[in-house]
Design a protein around this motif. Structure first.
Motif, PDB file in Angstrom:
ATOM      1  N   SER A  45       0.844  -1.313  -0.116  1.00  0.00           N
ATOM      2  CA  SER A  45      -0.136  -0.028  -0.012  1.00  0.00           C
ATOM      3  C   SER A  45       0.919   1.172   0.032  1.00  0.00           C
ATOM      4  O   SER A  45       0.412   2.542  -0.122  1.00  0.00           O
ATOM      5  N   ASN A  46       2.073   1.164   0.215  1.00  0.00           N
ATOM      6  CA  ASN A  46       3.004   2.392   0.354  1.00  0.00           C
ATOM      7  C   ASN A  46       4.055   2.432  -0.942  1.00  0.00           C
ATOM      8  O   ASN A  46       4.659   3.429  -0.958  1.00  0.00           O
ATOM      9  N   ALA A  47       4.411   1.210  -1.491  1.00  0.00           N
ATOM     10  CA  ALA A  47       5.483   1.145  -2.560  1.00  0.00           C
ATOM     11  C   ALA A  47       5.604   2.153  -3.577  1.00  0.00           C
ATOM     12  O   ALA A  47       6.273   2.947  -3.868  1.00  0.00           O
ATOM     13  N   TYR A  48       4.027   2.281  -3.897  1.00  0.00           N
ATOM     14  CA  TYR A  48       4.204   3.326  -5.061  1.00  0.00           C
ATOM     15  C   TYR A  48       4.641   4.538  -5.036  1.00  0.00           C
ATOM     16  O   TYR A  48       4.958   5.245  -5.714  1.00  0.00           O
ATOM     17  N   ARG A  49       4.222   5.003  -3.794  1.00  0.00           N
ATOM     18  CA  ARG A  49       4.919   6.647  -3.323  1.00  0.00           C
ATOM     19  C   ARG A  49       6.283   6.584  -3.317  1.00  0.00           C
ATOM     20  O   ARG A  49       6.718   7.739  -3.405  1.00  0.00           O
ATOM     21  N   HIS A  50       7.083   5.615  -3.273  1.00  0.00           N
ATOM     22  CA  HIS A  50       8.187   5.581  -3.278  1.00  0.00           C
ATOM     23  C   HIS A  50       9.211   4.854  -4.545  1.00  0.00           C
ATOM     24  O   HIS A  50      10.418   4.596  -4.493  1.00  0.00           O
ATOM     25  N   LEU A  51       8.401   4.598  -5.594  1.00  0.00           N
ATOM     26  CA  LEU A  51       9.022   3.996  -6.607  1.00  0.00           C
ATOM     27  C   LEU A  51       8.871   4.957  -7.584  1.00  0.00           C
ATOM     28  O   LEU A  51       7.887   5.770  -7.853  1.00  0.00           O
ATOM     29  N   LYS A  52       9.693   4.728  -8.678  1.00  0.00           N
ATOM     30  CA  LYS A  52       9.772   5.771 -10.006  1.00  0.00           C
ATOM     31  C   LYS A  52       8.849   5.155 -10.920  1.00  0.00           C
ATOM     32  O   LYS A  52       8.519   3.919 -10.606  1.00  0.00           O
ATOM     33  N   LYS A  53       8.253   5.884 -11.779  1.00  0.00           N
ATOM     34  CA  LYS A  53       7.359   5.221 -12.966  1.00  0.00           C
ATOM     35  C   LYS A  53       7.983   3.990 -13.492  1.00  0.00           C
ATOM     36  O   LYS A  53       9.593   4.026 -13.838  1.00  0.00           O
TER      37      LYS A  53
END
Ligand SMILES: C[S@@+](CC[C@H](N)C(=O)[O-])C[C@H]1O[C@@H](n2cnc3c(N)ncnc32)[C@H](O)[C@@H]1O
Length: 291
Positions: free
Chosen positions: A236-244
Motif C-alpha cells: 500500500s505504500n511502495a508506489y509512493r517511493h517507486l519511480k514510474k
C-alpha cells in the motif's frame, strides 16, 4: 593412568550417535560444522585435520556446543555464520538465518537490475534487511548502483553493517533504522524495492519446529493475524517511493499468492503482476511494476 588421546574424528563419530539419538537431522554435517568452528577453520579444512589430537579446551568447547545443538539451537547460531548466494554471513539471535529459498528473489533482482539499469543512479531498497543477505548479495553481483537497506531492529542493522564490511560493500550500502518507509521522503524514489518480510500468521508460529520458534527473532517471523501485515504495508505504500515503471519484489508465504495478488490489484497503482516459483514449484516471490 594416562588418558587416551582424542582425535577430531573420534569426537565427531561419538557426537553423530548422540545427535541421531536426539533426532537431530544431518547429524554428520552438524558435527563437522561445529568441529570446524572449534578448530577455527572451515569445513573444507577439516579433512586435513581429521586425525589431529584435540586439546582439552577444544574437546570441552566441542562438547558444550553439541549440547546446545541437542537443545535444538540452529547450528548457524552456534557457529555464528552461514552462507547465502555463495557469500559468507555472520548471524546471531537478532536476525533470521538466511534461507536458500530467498535466493529466488535475489537472483531475479540481480538479473533484472543488470538488464534494466540505465546508469549508476539506479536505486534499490531492501525493506527488512536482517543480516543484510539480500542487499549485500545484490551489491556484490550487480555492482555500481545505489543501495539502501532498512530494518526496525537496531541490532540487526549492526550485524548487517558488519556483513557489508566483511563482503567489502560497506561503502556502497546506506543502512537506516526505520519502521517501514517512515524515514523516506516520497520525493526520493527507488527503481527497485525488494523484501523478505515477516509473513507467518501469529497463530502458526507455535506450530513451527523448535529450532525456529524458540530461537529465531519473533520480529522476523510474525506477520500478524493473517501473516500479511508487513506485506500490506509494502504494497500500500511502495508506489509512493517507486519511480514510474519501478519494480517491487516481495517474498511471500505458502498459499499467500491469491490474497497478495488481490491486495496489489486493489491498490490500483501497479501493473505486470507475476509470481516467481522456487525450486519446489511454489509461488515464492511476487513481482509488480508501478504504472
Ligand atoms: C523475514 S526477516 C528477513 C531478513 C533478511 N532480509 C532475510 O532475507 O533473511 C524480516 C526482517 O524485517 C524486519 N522488519 C519487521 N517489521 C519491520 C518494519 N515494520 N519495518 C522495517 N523492518 C521490519 C525484521 O526486523 C527482520 O529483520
Amino acid at each position: 593412568m594416562k588418558r587416551a588421546k582424542v582425535t577430531a574424528k573420534d569426537l565427531i563419530n561419538e557426537s553423530i550417535l548422540i545427535l541421531k539419538k536426539h533426532k537431530i537431522k544431518e547429524a554428520k554435517l552438524n558435527a563437522e560444522l561445529i568441529m570446524s568452528h572449534c578448530m577455527n577453520g572451515d569445513r573444507i579444512d577439516l579433512y586435513e585435520n581429521y586425525n589431529k589430537y584435540l586439546t582439552k579446551i577444544e574437546q570441552n568447547l566441542f562438547r558444550s556446543l553439541i549440547r546446545r545443538r541437542i537443545k535444538k539451537e540452529p547450528v548457524q547460531y552456534i557457529i555464528g555464520k552461514t552462507e547465502f548466494m555463495g557469500l559468507k554471513f555472520k548471524v546471531n539471535k537478532n536476525v533470521l538465518i538466511p534461507r536458500p529459498d530467498t535466493e529466488t528473489l535475489v537472483e531475479f533482482a540481480i538479473k533484472y537490475s543488470l538488464e534494466n539499469k540505465i546508469n549508476s543512479k539506479y536505486r534499490i531498497l531492501d525493506y527488512g534487511t536482517g543480516s543484510g543477505n539480500i542487499i549485500i548479495s545484490i551489491a556484490k553481483y550487480s555492482p555500481n548502483l545505489q543501495y539502501y537497506a532498512i530494518d526496525l531492529s537496531r541490532e540487526a542493522l549492526i550485524l548487517a553493517k558488519e556483513n557489508a564490511k566483511s563482503n567489502r560493500v560497506d561503502k556502497d550500502i546506506f543502512f537506516v533504522q526505520s519502521n517501514g518507509f517512515s524515514s523516506f521522503n516520497s520525493r526520493f524514489k527507488f527503481d527497485m524495492i525488494v523484501s523478505n518480510p515477516p509473513y507467518i500468521p501469529t497463530s502458526v508460529i507455535r506450530k513451527l519446529p523448535e529450532e525456529i520458534k524458540s530461537f529465531e527473532p519473533l520480529i522476523s517471523l510474525d506477520g500478524g493475524e493473517d501473516g500479511l501485515k508487513v506485506i500490506k504495508d509494502i504494497v500500500s505504500n511502495a508506489y509512493r517511493h517507486l519511480k514510474k515503471n519501478g519494480v517491487c519484489l516481495i517474498e511471500i508465504g505458502y498459499e499467500q499468492s491469491e490474497s497478495v495478488e488481490k491486495m496489489i490489484k486493489e491498490v490500483a497503482k501497479y501493473k505486470d503482476i507475476k509470481f516467481l516459483k522456487d525450486l519446489a514449484g511454489i509461488k515464492r516471490v511476487v513481482f509488480f511494476k508501478k504504472k
